[in-house]
Design a protein around this motif. Structure first.
Motif, mmCIF file in Angstrom:
data_model
loop_
_atom_site.group_PDB
_atom_site.id
_atom_site.type_symbol
_atom_site.label_atom_id
_atom_site.label_comp_id
_atom_site.label_asym_id
_atom_site.label_seq_id
_atom_site.Cartn_x
_atom_site.Cartn_y
_atom_site.Cartn_z
ATOM 1 N N GLY A 135 1.002 -1.211 0.037
ATOM 2 C CA GLY A 135 0.034 0.105 -0.148
ATOM 3 C C GLY A 135 1.004 1.142 0.127
ATOM 4 O O GLY A 135 2.176 1.036 0.092
ATOM 5 N N TRP A 136 0.317 2.425 -0.058
ATOM 6 C CA TRP A 136 0.942 3.812 0.036
ATOM 7 C C TRP A 136 1.991 3.791 -0.862
ATOM 8 O O TRP A 136 3.357 4.384 -0.539
ATOM 9 N N GLU A 143 -1.503 6.644 3.490
ATOM 10 C CA GLU A 143 -0.827 5.934 4.583
ATOM 11 C C GLU A 143 -1.744 5.035 5.470
ATOM 12 O O GLU A 143 -1.077 4.457 6.255
ATOM 13 N N PHE A 144 -2.947 5.322 5.079
ATOM 14 C CA PHE A 144 -3.842 4.205 5.801
ATOM 15 C C PHE A 144 -4.179 3.180 4.890
ATOM 16 O O PHE A 144 -5.247 2.115 5.493
ATOM 17 N N ASP A 145 -3.505 2.769 3.738
ATOM 18 C CA ASP A 145 -3.542 1.608 3.545
ATOM 19 C C ASP A 145 -2.956 0.306 4.013
ATOM 20 O O ASP A 145 -2.256 0.533 4.780
ATOM 21 N N LEU A 146 -3.695 -0.793 3.834
ATOM 22 C CA LEU A 146 -2.966 -1.926 4.330
ATOM 23 C C LEU A 146 -1.667 -2.160 3.841
ATOM 24 O O LEU A 146 -1.450 -1.723 2.578
ATOM 25 N N ARG A 148 1.235 -0.681 4.392
ATOM 26 C CA ARG A 148 1.694 0.623 4.015
ATOM 27 C C ARG A 148 3.082 0.575 4.132
ATOM 28 O O ARG A 148 3.484 1.634 3.270
ATOM 29 N N HIS A 169 -0.439 3.388 14.706
ATOM 30 C CA HIS A 169 -1.039 3.545 13.304
ATOM 31 C C HIS A 169 -2.267 2.440 12.956
ATOM 32 O O HIS A 169 -1.906 1.250 13.050
ATOM 33 N N ALA A 171 -3.490 1.607 10.191
ATOM 34 C CA ALA A 171 -2.982 0.748 9.136
ATOM 35 C C ALA A 171 -2.152 -0.287 9.703
ATOM 36 O O ALA A 171 -2.462 -1.497 9.173
ATOM 37 N N ASP A 172 -1.309 -0.111 10.412
ATOM 38 C CA ASP A 172 -0.540 -1.385 10.878
ATOM 39 C C ASP A 172 -1.428 -2.121 11.609
ATOM 40 O O ASP A 172 -1.321 -3.559 11.873
ATOM 41 N N THR A 175 -3.381 -4.276 9.367
ATOM 42 C CA THR A 175 -2.565 -5.182 8.728
ATOM 43 C C THR A 175 -2.277 -6.512 9.513
ATOM 44 O O THR A 175 -2.196 -7.408 9.102
#
Length: 199
Positions: A135-136, A143-146, A148, A169, A171-172, A175
């Motif tokens: 992601g990202w 930055e909020f993508d899986l 990232r 975060h 996204a983390d 993930t």
């Protein structure tokens, strides 16, 4: 039922937060029993009950902060304590996966994940990758993508060194949930099909 155990060390609480996210992801899969095993005691002693959980698990997900480019010494202590299991290959053919965390965006997390995957290979375990595209990585990405941080071997998280685990975060965390869910799905799929006995 498939059994998933998350064995982790957390120095300052950040990795524990990600371990909880992995647990939540695994627990979201039907017919899955999930246990957390913290190996962060002063003596790095895992109780006999916890060893039995690990021995009977269908999948084990390992987690550690990345200190100076590798897993934490206390997690390494747990790895060394597993040597009796290695000698008897008690964990052979179980599923394995890993997640790591560091203050830097890279922080040599890949090296720590390689340590975990090699540890699993020495136990003759079967490694489950993250299973996500990065992601990202585009101007339209976020930055909020899986995934990232763009890691394939396992889940990688980043925690600012001046903030506590409550600032993890999102996204983390997501993930890590994904990793737990993916491993549990593979474990339940395998539990439904008899595996030939080694030997």
């Amino acid at each position: 039922m498939a059994s998933v155990v998350i064995a982790y060390f957390s120095g300052f609480g950040h990795t524990a937060r990600f371990a909880a996210a992995v647990r939540d992801g695994a627990a979201s899969v039907a017919d899955t029993e999930v246990h957390l095993v913290a190996v962060d005691t002063v003596t790095v002693t895992v109780t006999e009950e916890q060893w039995l959980l690990l021995d009977s698990a269908d999948a084990v997900i390992f987690g550690s902060p990345t200190y100076l480019g590798d897993v934490a010494a206390k997690f390494k202590g747990f790895m060394e304590q597993s040597s009796r299991r290695w000698k008897s290959q008690t964990w052979a053919d179980k599923l394995a996966a890993g997640f790591v965390n560091s203050g830097a965006k890279s922080g040599d997390k890949l090296h720590a994940l390689q340590t975990l995957s090699l540890f699993a290979a020495q136990h003759s375990m079967l490694w489950v990758s993250l299973g996500l595209l990065p992601g990202w990585n585009a101007s339209t990405a976020s930055e909020f993508d899986l995934n990232r941080l763009g890691v394939w071997l396992g889940a990688a998280a980043q925690s600012n060194s001046d903030e506590g685990p409550e600032a993890a975060h999102p996204a983390d965390l997501a993930t890590c949930e994904h990793l737990g869910r993916r491993v549990a799905q593979q474990a339940t799929r395998r539990a439904a099909v008899p595996v030939p006995v080694r030997g």
